[in-house]
Design an enzyme around this catalytic site. Structure first.
Site, PDB file in Angstrom:
ATOM      1  N   ASP A 156       5.993  11.092   9.348  1.00  0.00           N
ATOM      2  CA  ASP A 156       6.729  11.989   9.626  1.00  0.00           C
ATOM      3  C   ASP A 156       7.423  12.702   8.469  1.00  0.00           C
ATOM      4  O   ASP A 156       8.480  13.530   8.757  1.00  0.00           O
ATOM      5  CB  ASP A 156       7.882  11.648  10.597  1.00  0.00           C
ATOM      6  CG  ASP A 156       7.453  11.216  11.979  1.00  0.00           C
ATOM      7  OD1 ASP A 156       6.414  11.895  12.227  1.00  0.00           O
ATOM      8  OD2 ASP A 156       8.201  10.670  12.732  1.00  0.00           O
TER       9      ASP A 156
ATOM     10  N   ASP B 196      -7.196  13.420   2.895  1.00  0.00           N
ATOM     11  CA  ASP B 196      -5.921  13.154   3.579  1.00  0.00           C
ATOM     12  C   ASP B 196      -5.739  11.538   3.905  1.00  0.00           C
ATOM     13  O   ASP B 196      -6.498  11.059   4.893  1.00  0.00           O
ATOM     14  CB  ASP B 196      -6.179  13.991   4.925  1.00  0.00           C
ATOM     15  CG  ASP B 196      -4.781  13.906   5.801  1.00  0.00           C
ATOM     16  OD1 ASP B 196      -3.873  13.238   5.468  1.00  0.00           O
ATOM     17  OD2 ASP B 196      -5.107  14.364   6.935  1.00  0.00           O
TER      18      ASP B 196
ATOM     19  N   GLY C  19      -0.332   7.395   6.093  1.00  0.00           N
ATOM     20  CA  GLY C  19       0.812   6.540   5.597  1.00  0.00           C
ATOM     21  C   GLY C  19       1.013   5.504   6.374  1.00  0.00           C
ATOM     22  O   GLY C  19       2.177   5.349   6.988  1.00  0.00           O
TER      23      GLY C  19
ATOM     24  N   ASP D 125      14.473  23.335   4.990  1.00  0.00           N
ATOM     25  CA  ASP D 125      15.444  24.224   6.036  1.00  0.00           C
ATOM     26  C   ASP D 125      16.332  23.438   6.662  1.00  0.00           C
ATOM     27  O   ASP D 125      17.382  23.897   6.998  1.00  0.00           O
ATOM     28  CB  ASP D 125      14.312  24.723   6.976  1.00  0.00           C
ATOM     29  CG  ASP D 125      13.420  23.546   7.638  1.00  0.00           C
ATOM     30  OD1 ASP D 125      12.725  22.757   6.892  1.00  0.00           O
ATOM     31  OD2 ASP D 125      13.358  23.708   8.888  1.00  0.00           O
TER      32      ASP D 125
ATOM     33  N   LEU E 246     -31.672 -25.930 -11.199  1.00  0.00           N
ATOM     34  CA  LEU E 246     -31.202 -25.902  -9.914  1.00  0.00           C
ATOM     35  C   LEU E 246     -31.004 -27.250  -9.184  1.00  0.00           C
ATOM     36  O   LEU E 246     -31.838 -28.076  -9.497  1.00  0.00           O
ATOM     37  CB  LEU E 246     -32.360 -24.963  -9.083  1.00  0.00           C
ATOM     38  CG  LEU E 246     -32.201 -23.638  -9.483  1.00  0.00           C
ATOM     39  CD1 LEU E 246     -33.394 -22.939  -8.741  1.00  0.00           C
ATOM     40  CD2 LEU E 246     -30.788 -22.917  -9.037  1.00  0.00           C
TER      41      LEU E 246
ATOM     42  N   SER F 117     -33.003 -35.284 -11.774  1.00  0.00           N
ATOM     43  CA  SER F 117     -32.683 -36.719 -12.130  1.00  0.00           C
ATOM     44  C   SER F 117     -34.031 -37.537 -12.028  1.00  0.00           C
ATOM     45  O   SER F 117     -34.096 -38.568 -12.772  1.00  0.00           O
ATOM     46  CB  SER F 117     -32.036 -36.982 -10.529  1.00  0.00           C
ATOM     47  OG  SER F 117     -30.803 -36.415 -10.701  1.00  0.00           O
TER      48      SER F 117
ATOM     49  N   SER G 275     -25.257 -27.514 -14.450  1.00  0.00           N
ATOM     50  CA  SER G 275     -24.796 -26.900 -15.394  1.00  0.00           C
ATOM     51  C   SER G 275     -25.088 -25.164 -15.359  1.00  0.00           C
ATOM     52  O   SER G 275     -25.909 -24.993 -16.479  1.00  0.00           O
ATOM     53  CB  SER G 275     -24.723 -27.043 -16.895  1.00  0.00           C
ATOM     54  OG  SER G 275     -26.010 -27.795 -16.980  1.00  0.00           O
TER      55      SER G 275
HETATM   56  N1  LIG Z   1      12.275  21.529  10.053  1.00  0.00           N
HETATM   57  C1  LIG Z   1      11.375  20.929   9.591  1.00  0.00           C
HETATM   58  N2  LIG Z   1      10.452  20.289  10.238  1.00  0.00           N
HETATM   59  C2  LIG Z   1       9.045  19.766   9.691  1.00  0.00           C
HETATM   60  C3  LIG Z   1       8.822  20.152   8.543  1.00  0.00           C
HETATM   61  N3  LIG Z   1       7.611  19.837   8.247  1.00  0.00           N
HETATM   62  C4  LIG Z   1       7.362  18.739   9.299  1.00  0.00           C
HETATM   63  N4  LIG Z   1       8.430  18.964  10.251  1.00  0.00           N
HETATM   64  C5  LIG Z   1       8.306  18.278  11.289  1.00  0.00           C
HETATM   65  O1  LIG Z   1       8.513  16.802  11.090  1.00  0.00           O
HETATM   66  C6  LIG Z   1       7.575  16.030  12.216  1.00  0.00           C
HETATM   67  C7  LIG Z   1       6.558  15.388  11.436  1.00  0.00           C
HETATM   68  O2  LIG Z   1       5.529  16.092  10.815  1.00  0.00           O
HETATM   69  P1  LIG Z   1       4.155  15.514  10.716  1.00  0.00           P
HETATM   70  O3  LIG Z   1       3.626  16.724   9.997  1.00  0.00           O
HETATM   71  O4  LIG Z   1       3.577  15.311  12.076  1.00  0.00           O
HETATM   72  O5  LIG Z   1       4.185  14.547   9.741  1.00  0.00           O
HETATM   73  P2  LIG Z   1       3.174  13.376   9.307  1.00  0.00           P
HETATM   74  O6  LIG Z   1       3.314  11.971   9.770  1.00  0.00           O
HETATM   75  O7  LIG Z   1       3.691  13.216   7.846  1.00  0.00           O
HETATM   76  O8  LIG Z   1       1.926  14.198   9.473  1.00  0.00           O
HETATM   77  C8  LIG Z   1       7.140  17.197  13.229  1.00  0.00           C
HETATM   78  O9  LIG Z   1       8.006  17.269  14.021  1.00  0.00           O
HETATM   79  C9  LIG Z   1       7.169  18.525  12.262  1.00  0.00           C
HETATM   80  O10 LIG Z   1       7.357  19.577  13.095  1.00  0.00           O
HETATM   81  C10 LIG Z   1       9.699  21.199   7.839  1.00  0.00           C
HETATM   82  O11 LIG Z   1       9.346  21.708   6.443  1.00  0.00           O
HETATM   83  N5  LIG Z   1      10.837  21.665   8.359  1.00  0.00           N
END
Ligand SMILES: Nc1nc2c(ncn2[C@@H]2O[C@H](COP(=O)(O)OP(=O)(O)O)[C@@H](O)[C@H]2O)c(=O)[nH]1
Lengths: 301, 657
Positions: free
Chosen positions: B46, B120, B123, B178, B491, B497, B564
């Protein structure tokens, strides 16, 4: 770029050659699966390079569905001569005649699935231990995790849990009797890389890849080439269009795209602008989202 | 993990810009000059990894409409209200059904300057294994940190693994800016904290970038929301970072993949240059033979090359006819790799079956496969705290430091200096599965060296050796023959022996002083406390050799029969005795014959896996190279063999004829 840095194409070429040689060195009886398409043409050329000035130390094998474009077959035979390669052909029709495979019926009938039967039989017939294929990881999602050396059990099946991690350039081809490997030297190539490499090495490809006018039928959002193997359905009609093929396979399920690309440069430009994958033109992939994965499990290329 | 359809679609401007930049229709000169960057992405669940990758792929047009459509279709089928972007990147159905990703996936995109290969690595639990796999070929690692959560344990783990695998460039992206109002102080706190931690690691280049993967800030375009950040965007950094930094261009190493003989006059050695550069005319050495020659030519399909470099797959020819086969290494005469069979390594365990410290493995390194076993497991490294902990084994995803012994020497460089000649994998010889990845730190000191510099014999300092008044020489004179140790190796089932017992009878009947030590009788008493691990085997031989020496000092012809299997063990015993008094008798027998004889039913058990570490089946036997006497029980009769040994003892002046 430093003089010792190589372009992406040369790096991909070197990697593919390394893999081809590993296969020749690690297995007693490898085979290169040749489908007639651009990927397997590139593979055949890479094999030539890998062992040059020696000959390609293993045969190439074509599983012929019987639904090929005549151009593909003519091209294939010429290429084998040019490369001084040994070709084995096995026919899906024979598997059908022997009752090993049952022909699909209906307007969407395709021999794609049947190929698997013929292929597995041929692998057993020659006791091939490693089958080199031209598949790429970018073709389809299910392939993104595919290994270079993909292990198949003694039934030719692929088990995602049984695949070996691949580190550095160390490929583990050890296996028990009757098991075999599918090996994909082009794993890291994209469709674009293939085209650019064809341009770089000035590799000849069948004219089907260039735009030409042809009678086609609109079906499932693609243009299928009119042929004796395809029955018109209600409401369908033959049309003459300027098209080209992005992949060449079985005529019953390989779609053409409308195109005016008459040269390699045109094609490369077109591929760069495309909004659909090349497999978007294949009817068999649309059948189900996990189509590819299912076919892989049962031993499809 | 779900985002709405609207949000997955990038802003049209981004697309247009990518197109203007030339993503459409690069001309020939441009694409022929494109280079390649392999990178890996790491982040906790996430943190936004899928979102970031999805954005890079989409913005560079590596995701096509039909793929997007397929994902939308799949989401609808599952009844989701959103398009799950993870579906764009999660491949296998099993994973999709469980909603997790369990394996490294490779993805591709390109800009007009560069092609990118992303490893990729998800995690989840299998994280370490996946990241190590992905990192092994990567030149750059992107580590994602969620701006709201800051530096977490996992972020450190990712940095540690990147440095362990010697990835030269690490790019730390602070994501979801953001959600913290693009606050500079949040970003700077994270940078400071991570930089402090990273100082402990050996990362050549570390860069930080604040981004919003979701909204695109600083991914492809510079963000207007973060005017305080004046560094490059993520894509700009990926496009401009120096590639090829891990390549070693100094030490020429050419592991031979195969020999190609198109005709009588040409022997080509095919392979990929692991490191360094080479030109025709240069003096080279072939390992392990040590033969020297000059490079005659570098063949490729188009032409002969004036020079080739790391990464090139070429065919070499030499001026001289030298016997070379797969697994040999061609190097420059004045720049040799290490040659050793005892290695100190860091190993990452990748199998569900834990490390068996007593087991034998197959070690694959460059183009060679050799048998290997763990001679010592030093410690385990906690990947989160970097602490060292004592360990008896390694489980899946654990990393440890160990000494490994191989049956044949490897030609290597420390991984730090050369990834291609310093990395290896371990393979389980029964399942054939790759179970571990290893990185060689340096050569471990061989037992022989240890023995000669600081004798391994344990001595208690307050005991004075009591030779007594009767010396060995006096005993020998009385006995009418010399004392010696006859060491029978071979072996199980080779006939050691049988031969030794018959020989002893012969000597005894001649009135000579003898003693007999054999594997089974010492195992019951003297060495009843020992098992079969390498350490125990070593101790077993140490005790036996010492007992043999005491018998020798007492004037006896001492016959010892021990499998051995290791050279080092036999050398240890030899080392305890004066020259010419240690007679190594190699009882040679074809393994298949020995298996058929199987007098104690041990091979059958070993083959069924009931006994592990059984010489010849699951543990190596190193053939003696310099045995004083070699007898072959599968071709010679016992009587002939006894005669031969008697003759040899006479010839050496140990007994009278
Ligand atoms: N607000 C915001 N949400 C993000 C950003 N990047 C990812 N998310 C949100 O975080 C959540 C997990 O993102 P995901 O790409 O599935 O994570 P992963 O498990 O690392 O692959 C999702 O709901 C995305 O929309 C970001 O830069 N800003």
């Amino acid at each position: 770029m430093s003089i010792y840095l190589r372009s992406h194409l040369l790096q991909l070429e070197s990697e593919a050659i390394f893999v081809l040689r590993e296969v020749a060195a690690q297995f007693e009886r490898p085979v290169l699966l040749f489908s007639g398409g651009k990927d397997s043409i590139v593979m055949a050329h890479l094999a030539r390079r890998a062992f040059w000035p020696g000959k390609i130390p293993f045969p190439l094998m074509h599983i012929d569905t019987g639904h090929n474009f005549q151009e593909t077959l003519d091209f294939r035979d010429r290429l084998m001569e040019q490369l001084d390669a040994q070709l084995i052909v096995r026919y899906v029709q024979d598997s059908i005649n022997q009752g090993r495979a049952v022909e699909e019926t209906g307007p969407h009938a395709s021999r794609n699935a049947l190929q698997t039967v013929t292929l597995l039989d041929a692998l057993a017939e020659f006791k091939f231990e490693a089958a080199l294929g031209g598949a790429r990881r970018d073709e389809e999602k299910a392939r993104a995790k595919e290994r270079f050396f993909s292990h198949r059990d003694s039934f030719g099946q692929w088990d995602p849990k049984n695949q070996r991690p691949e580190l550095w350039n160390l490929f583990n081809g050890r296996k028990h009797q009757k098991e075999h490997f599918r090996v994909f030297p082009l794993s890291n190539w994209t469709e674009m890389d293939i085209w650019q490499y064809i341009a770089l090495r000035e590799i000849e490809i069948p004219m089907l890849y260039y735009s030409h006018s042809r009678d086609v039928i609109r079906r499932d959002g693609m243009w299928l080439a009119a042929s004796q193997y395809i029955a018109l359905e209600d409401g369908e009609q033959l049309e003459n269009r300027t098209v080209r093929f992005r992949t060449i396979g079985d005529m019953t399920c390989t779609g053409a795209v409308e195109s005016h690309a008459a040269s390699l440069d045109d094609i490369i430009r077109e591929v760069a602008a495309a909004r659909e994958t090349e497999r978007g033109g294949r009817a068999d992939d649309k059948r189900s989202e996990a189509a590819m994965e299912d076919r892989k499990r049962v031993g499809y290329f | 993990m779900s985002i709405s359809v609207k949000e997955t679609t990038p802003q049209p401007e981004a697309l247009a810009a990518a197109q203007d930049a030339g993503a459409i229709g690069p001309d020939r000169d441009q694409y022929l000059a494109m280079d390649l960057l392999r990178f890996t992405t790491a982040g906790s669940v996430d943190d936004g990894k899928s979102t970031l990758i999805g954005r890079m792929l989409y913005d560079s047009k590596a995701i096509f409409e039909d793929q997007l459509e397929a994902v939308e279709r799949a989401s609808r089928q599952r009844g989701d209200a959103y398009v799950d972007q993870a579906l764009l990147t999660d491949g296998l159905r099993a994973e999709r059904e469980q909603g997790i990703t369990i394996d490294v996936a490779y993805r591709y995109f390109a800009t007009p300057r560069r092609k990118f290969i992303i490893a990729d690595t998800p995690g989840h639990i299998q994280y370490t294994r996946n990241m190590v796999t992905g990192a092994s070929t990567a030149e750059l690692a992107i580590i994602l940190i969620d701006a709201r959560k800051g530096v977490v344990t996992q972020s450190k783990r990712h940095g540690f693994l990147a440095s362990l695998l010697e990835i030269p460039h690490v790019l730390v992206t602070v994501n979801k800016m953001d959600l913290v109002d693009y606050d500079q102080s949040v970003y700077e706190r994270i940078v400071a904290e991570y930089a402090e931690f990273a100082a402990k690691l050996s990362v050549q280049d570390m860069t930080f970038i604040p981004i919003s993967a979701l909204l695109g800030d600083n991914v492809v375009h510079k963000s207007e929301k973060m005017p305080w950040y004046d560094g490059p965007t993520l894509l700009h950094h990926l496009e401009n970072v120096n590639v090829g930094a891990t390549r070693n261009l100094v030490d020429f190493r050419f592991p031979v993949q195969m020999v190609v003989r198109p005709h009588q006059d040409l022997r080509g050695f095919a392979g990929q240059i692991a490191s360094g550069t080479i030109s025709p005319g240069e003096e080279v050495v072939v390992l392990p033979s040590g033969r020297t020659s000059r490079l005659r030519s570098i063949l490729t399909y188009e032409q002969e090359l004036p020079e080739a470099a790391a990464g090139d797959s070429v065919m070499l020819t030499l001026e001289d006819e030298i016997d070379i086969s797969r697994g040999d290494m061609i190097v420059r005469k004045n720049n040799l790799p290490h040659v050793a069979n005892q290695l100190e390594c860091i190993v990452c365990w990748m199998s569900e079956d834990p490390l068996n410290p007593d087991g034998a493995y197959i070690l694959q390194h460059t183009t060679r496969q050799v048998r290997a076993f763990i001679s010592e497991l030093n410690y385990r490294i906690d990947v989160d705290t970097l602490h060292r902990e004592p360990a008896k084994t390694l489980q899946l995803n654990e990393i440890g430091r160990m000494k490994i012994t191989t049956t044949q020497p490897l030609f290597f460089d420390p991984y730090r200096l050369n990834r291609n000649t310093g990395g290896f994998i371990l393979i389980d010889p029964y399942t054939n599965v790759t179970v571990a990845a290893g990185m060689i730190r340096r050569r471990a000191r061989a037992l022989d060296e240890v023995v000669s510099t600081e004798p391994e014999r344990s001595r208690s300092s307050n005991v004075v050796w009591e030779g007594g008044d009767i010396t060995r020489e006096m005993r020998e004179r009385r006995n009418g023959h010399r004392a010696a140790v006859l060491w029978f190796t071979g072996l199980s089932g080779s006939g050691k022996s049988t031969i030794a017992r018959r020989l002893e009878r012969r000597l005894f009947d001649l009135g000579l002083q003898t003693a007999f030590l054999d594997g089974d009788n010492v195992r019951h008493g003297l060495n009843g406390d020992l098992g079969f691990s390498p350490a125990d085997r070593k101790e077993n031989i140490r005790r036996v050799a010492e007992v043999a020496r005491l018998n020798f000092e007492n004037g006896r012809l001492t016959l010892c029969t021990f499998i051995s299997p290791y050279h080092s063990e036999r050398e240890f015993a030899r080392h305890l005795l004066p020259a010419n008094r240690f007679i190594e008798v190699y009882v040679k027998c074809d393994i298949e014959v020995a298996k058929r004889r199987d007098p104690k039913g041990l091979y059958a058990k070993a083959l069924r896996g009931e006994i592990t570490e059984f010489t010849g089946v699951s543990a190596p036997y190193e053939e003696p190279q310099h045995a004083e006497i070699v007898v072959e029980t599968d071709v010679q009769s016992v009587d002939d063999i006894i005669d031969k040994i008697m003759l040899e003892l006479t010839r050496r002046g140990l007994i009278d004829s």
